[in-house]
Enzyme design. Structure first.
Site, PDB file in Angstrom:
ATOM      1  N   HIS A  24      31.210  21.141 -23.982  1.00 53.94           N
ATOM      2  CA  HIS A  24      31.336  22.576 -23.717  1.00 53.94           C
ATOM      3  C   HIS A  24      30.349  23.252 -24.671  1.00 53.94           C
ATOM      4  CE1 HIS A  24      34.945  21.534 -21.537  1.00 53.94           C
ATOM      5  NE2 HIS A  24      35.575  21.169 -22.631  1.00 53.94           N
ATOM      6  N   HIS A  41      39.691  12.615 -21.876  1.00 52.06           N
ATOM      7  CA  HIS A  41      40.748  12.479 -22.884  1.00 52.06           C
ATOM      8  C   HIS A  41      41.761  11.408 -22.468  1.00 52.06           C
ATOM      9  CE1 HIS A  41      39.036  15.844 -24.948  1.00 52.06           C
ATOM     10  NE2 HIS A  41      39.337  16.692 -23.988  1.00 52.06           N
ATOM     11  N   ASP A  79      32.447  17.070 -26.892  1.00 51.73           N
ATOM     12  CA  ASP A  79      33.428  18.064 -26.477  1.00 51.73           C
ATOM     13  C   ASP A  79      33.214  19.424 -27.140  1.00 51.73           C
ATOM     14  OD1 ASP A  79      35.641  19.373 -25.509  1.00 51.73           O
ATOM     15  OD2 ASP A  79      37.088  17.869 -26.107  1.00 51.73           O
TER      16      ASP A  79
END
Length: 454
Positions: free
Chosen positions: A58, A270, A321
């Site tokens: 992200h 995840h 992430d």
């Protein structure tokens, strides 16, 4: 054709010495010769490895790295961290988004990542209104990747709801929300743009089971070519598991496998709270577990049961992430160390035919990462993209290591500073530890941070 000679390189069949690479004009490995002539070839400074894919990013969250390490609640968790993320994303402009992504991708390259799957869910303006071009922010991500030379799998995210059972989104989520139709339109707008971009491709993405409905997943999967990468956050936190049980009487992974055909195109990001039955289903399906060890630790998510998954042939890749850390070394080291801490034993992720932990970790993350990104990378062989990492052969630990010892020395006793040169698609993007755009990028990024923190 450009030619290079490495003192040693990790090839699919193992380590080889005096490896001669020739690279085509398209940026792919055209010819590989062991013991080839060095005449006319650029001599590389140390051992050569395939570049690592980053399966989960992200980009905008790099701007808030380190800001949430302030205790404000004895029960601080992912959910309290998310409140800070919402406040920051509510201020970002398209220009700032591109600057943050550009800086992030330079740092990724310096850390050993040569391609990235961008899980992109900020779509609209600060009021939740689509831009005149609904793909505006996606273009910004693509342009940032092109500017710095990193490979990109762009994953526009479908995000419609705030919770299981199609709960209405809240105000903080207004920049993320699309309908199924507007999402499919976004994909169509992006296809021609990415088709002409070097080392870029398009995938599809559902934010999570709590953020989309089953009907939406069906409609999207029926509307797209299913040879594309498909990514989804799943089973990251215990609250997500309990909320899914309350909604459907099933755990998230259990529900997903019962309702959809999960195969090698899926990346399950995840999957932290997977039970033994879910681990077996994941391994059998050929899907990739997208493990983001430093973020999962930072958020207190939990520890993925990697030993059981690995022993059953489960495939995984690594991602940075939220970008509290940008380090291939750190992600792989903490994948192994988390299992050691949980089991109170050493050397957990090994194979019967390969006792070297570093080699197991690196090989598995390369293979799973290439699969999750759907890109022609992950090994040094003819036809694959020329994505190379060159380690510093003058470093004492690297200079005195042989074969798989190189990976153990680097991953368990080294750091990112031991990466000296990085090539993507046949072009040097990092030389002597530096990127040509890093000074300009750092200045622009500093100004963005000052603006956001004002």
């Amino acid at each position: 054709m450009p030619a290079f000679i490495a003192p040693c390189a990790l090839l699919p069949e193992g380590w080889a010495h005096d490896v001669h690479f020739e690279v085509s004009t398209s940026g792919h490995l055209e010819k590989i010769t062991i013991g080839g002539s060095s005449e006319g070839a650029e001599r590389l400074r140390g051992p050569v490895l395939p570049g690592m894919p980053n399966v989960h990013s992200h980009a905008f969250q790099r701007a808030m790295a380190g800001l949430a390490e302030v205790a404000g609640n004895p029960n601080d968790s992912f959910w309290t961290w998310r409140d800070l993320m919402y406040r920051m994303v509510g201020r970002l402009s398209p220009e700032q988004m591109q600057i943050i992504a550009r800086q992030l991708y330079i740092e990724m390259l310096k850390a050993g990542y040569t391609s990235v799957a961008e899980f992109h869910y900020v779509h609209h303006d600060v009021n939740g209104i689509p831009y005149a071009d609904p793909a505006e922010l996606a273009w910004r991500i693509s342009e940032a990747a092109s500017e710095v030379g990193i490979g990109l799998t762009l994953l526009p995210v479908l995000y419609s709801y705030s919770g299981f059972g199609s709960q209405e989104p809240n105000q903080s989520q207004r920049r993320f929300v699309n309908t199924t139709d507007s999402y499919l339109d976004l994909l169509e707008r992006l296809k021609p743009h990415l088709a002409i971009k070097t080392a870029q491709r398009l995938g599809i993405c559902f934010h999570s089971l709590r953020a989309v409905s089953p009907e939406q997943i069906n409609v999207v999967l029926n509307a797209v070519h299913l040879d594309q990468p498909i990514h989804i956050h799943i089973a990251e936190q215990l609250k997500e598991v309990s909320d899914c049980l309350a909604w459907a009487g099933r755990r998230p992974l259990q529900w997903l496998y019962e309702n959809f055909s999960i195969d090698k195109h899926w990346c399950l990001v995840h999957a932290t709270h997977a039970n033994s039955n879910e681990i077996a289903a994941m391994a059998h399906s050929g899907a990739v577990a997208g493990l983001c060890l430093t973020t999962e630790a930072n958020l207190g998510d939990g520890i993925f049961p990697a030993v059981d998954y690995f022993r059953q042939g489960g495939r995984f890749g690594i991602g940075s992430d939220s970008h509290v850390s940008l380090s291939v070394v750190e992600e792989l080291r903490w994948l192994e160390y988390g299992q050691r801490l949980r089991d109170q034993r050493r050397n957990r992720l090994y194979c019967d035919d390969q006792p070297m932990i570093g080699r197991n970790l690196y090989d598995a993350a390369l293979s799973g990462g290439a699969q999750a990104l759907g890109q022609c990378v992950g090994t040094l062989e003819v036809g694959k993209r020329a994505d190379l990492l060159v380690l510093n052969g003058d470093n004492p630990y690297i200079a005195t290591a042989k074969g798989n010892e190189i990976l153990n020395r680097w991953l368990f006793a080294g750091s990112d500073s031991q990466i000296c040169d990085v090539m993507v698609n046949g072009q040097w993007v990092i030389k002597n530890g530096h990127h040509a755009e890093e000074e300009r990028s750092a200045r622009d990024f500093t100004n963005v941070l000052k603006s956001l923190l004002a």
